[in-house]
Write an enzyme that holds these catalytic residues in place. Sequence first.
Site, PDB file in Angstrom:
ATOM      1  N   PHE A 179     -20.312  50.803  26.946  1.00  0.00           N
ATOM      2  CA  PHE A 179     -20.267  49.236  26.816  1.00  0.00           C
ATOM      3  C   PHE A 179     -20.021  48.772  25.418  1.00  0.00           C
ATOM      4  CE2 PHE A 179     -21.545  45.109  26.629  1.00  0.00           C
ATOM      5  CZ  PHE A 179     -20.808  44.571  27.779  1.00  0.00           C
ATOM      6  N   ASP A 270     -21.281  52.094  17.546  1.00  0.00           N
ATOM      7  CA  ASP A 270     -21.844  50.696  18.035  1.00  0.00           C
ATOM      8  C   ASP A 270     -23.362  50.423  18.304  1.00  0.00           C
ATOM      9  OD1 ASP A 270     -22.434  48.418  19.633  1.00  0.00           O
ATOM     10  OD2 ASP A 270     -20.529  48.716  21.162  1.00  0.00           O
ATOM     11  N   LYS A 299     -26.852  41.486  18.495  1.00  0.00           N
ATOM     12  CA  LYS A 299     -27.977  41.397  19.547  1.00  0.00           C
ATOM     13  C   LYS A 299     -29.138  41.049  18.572  1.00  0.00           C
ATOM     14  CE  LYS A 299     -26.723  43.038  24.009  1.00  0.00           C
ATOM     15  NZ  LYS A 299     -25.931  44.145  24.153  1.00  0.00           N
TER      16      LYS A 299
HETATM   17  C1  LIG Z   1     -24.444  43.808  24.267  1.00  0.00           C
HETATM   18  C2  LIG Z   1     -23.537  45.062  23.730  1.00  0.00           C
HETATM   19  C3  LIG Z   1     -22.169  44.599  23.281  1.00  0.00           C
HETATM   20  C4  LIG Z   1     -21.869  43.177  23.156  1.00  0.00           C
HETATM   21  O1  LIG Z   1     -22.360  42.320  22.644  1.00  0.00           O
HETATM   22  P1  LIG Z   1     -22.136  40.578  23.060  1.00  0.00           P
HETATM   23  O2  LIG Z   1     -22.954  40.020  21.887  1.00  0.00           O
HETATM   24  O3  LIG Z   1     -22.728  40.407  24.333  1.00  0.00           O
HETATM   25  O4  LIG Z   1     -20.532  40.458  22.973  1.00  0.00           O
HETATM   26  C5  LIG Z   1     -21.381  45.495  22.502  1.00  0.00           C
HETATM   27  N1  LIG Z   1     -21.930  46.678  22.385  1.00  0.00           N
HETATM   28  C6  LIG Z   1     -23.198  46.940  22.860  1.00  0.00           C
HETATM   29  C7  LIG Z   1     -23.510  48.530  22.785  1.00  0.00           C
HETATM   30  C8  LIG Z   1     -23.881  46.261  23.474  1.00  0.00           C
HETATM   31  O5  LIG Z   1     -25.084  46.739  24.141  1.00  0.00           O
END
Ligand SMILES: *Cc1c(COP(=O)(O)O)cnc(C)c1O
Length: 453
Positions: A179, A270, A299
């Site tokens: 994700f 990420d 986040k």
């Molecule tokens: C939540 C998340 C995203 C996306 O972040 P948003 O602020 O919702 O756009 C991208 N990568 C990872 C690993 C995430 O957990």
Amino acid sequence: MINSAATNSYAEINEYIKKVLSLIEKDKVTKDEADWVIRETVDNFREHVNPGFLDYRKTVTKDTQFAAVEWSDSGSTFTDVSGKKYIDCLGGFGIYNVGHRNPKVMKAVMDQLNRQALHSQDLLDPLRAMLAKILADITPGDLKYSFFVNSGTESVEAALKLAKAYSDRTTFISTTRAFHGKSLGSLSATAKAVFRKPFLPLINGFRHVPYGDIEMMRKTMESCALVGEDVAAVILEPIQGEGGVILPPDGYLQQVRELCDEFGALLIFDEVQTGMGRTGKMFAADLYGVVPDILCLAKAFGGGIMPAGAVVAKEKVFKSWFANPFIHTTTFGGNPLACAAAIATFNVLIEENLPKRAAEVGAYLLDKLQKVAADFPDKVMEVRGKGLLIGIEFHTDQIGFDVSKGMFDNGVLVAGTLINSKTFRIEPPLTISYEEVDTVVETLIRVLKSVKV
Ligand SMILES: *Cc1c(COP(=O)(O)O)cnc(C)c1O
């Protein structure tokens, strides 16, 4: 539908606005006010937000007679408008690492707000520069330059563009169950069919290989090189969050690093969810001793107060944006309030030793949960995790949803919705007390006893 501006005068609209503003400024709401808030929230979700949420959220009963509407938060808990308190084990999917409304983060943001909220867009803004230096010092290896954004998906977009600009290549390798966000670029890297299919075709050049399978990644890297579509970058979550807390097999991340070096591809981590102390180290990259070329953060980066994110890159990569710094921009990214929040967040993580605390409390909780799982083998399939990023996998979606709903009714919020509950995540604030952890475990046992297979 008739346009409401045509039927209501501005004066009427403003009466409604004034009512809402008066609620915002209140410390406490009366029972009547709470009832009004619940009714308005449910009605307006149905009519103006998206009625789908009323079906999918476990916080709303079937006939919408009861709906939990959030109102305030503090520490590891939040409270609904009717005054019921919940322990937050969802943690906004990893926003609240330093807790809800951490006082030091709030103070920094309010001090900054009292002086200057947003930047001029033309003069040099000091907090951006200082936060970039802090990031260069605190992130692993020779990560050195930062670009600031407002969200996780934006940090991934920036990472992908950086990789393209640096390499003149257009192929990316991502992994199944990954994700990375839902805007069109990051969605290309995201793996889940249900989110991607309606929007195909996405950005050209993305391949997905099974997470954890280094041989498959090698073969893909080789094939891409053979057909003249060399890989610009591999993008990975060191531990997959949304995919259900999937830990990398031993040595996997190191092997990916070596493969990238062999083929001249960049490695993007990420860490939007795994960063900021969540897994027991400041970054999961530290946990596994692997340095990426580009690191994505968001986040918890904003301390649970401000939306904020960053992409941090090595100089050799970031250099491609030196000649024209306007090649990639965002109006609000790196604004003074967001930078103040991020700087104070690192202060709290360091002074309160929260990464270490995540490791210790996480090990305590994981051990307890694994014992619970062993007592309910017909319901729980597996419990796994690192630090305070823990996943509980059930045998079916229905069991997961029933447990998640049962926990909620008993004052513990965990992830898991009607459509996605087979594995739910436990990711509370890293400040959660042992007492609260015990309450969570006791509640889980009670709920598991009552849930039918
Ligand atoms: C939540 C998340 C995203 C996306 O972040 P948003 O602020 O919702 O756009 C991208 N990568 C990872 C690993 C995430 O957990």
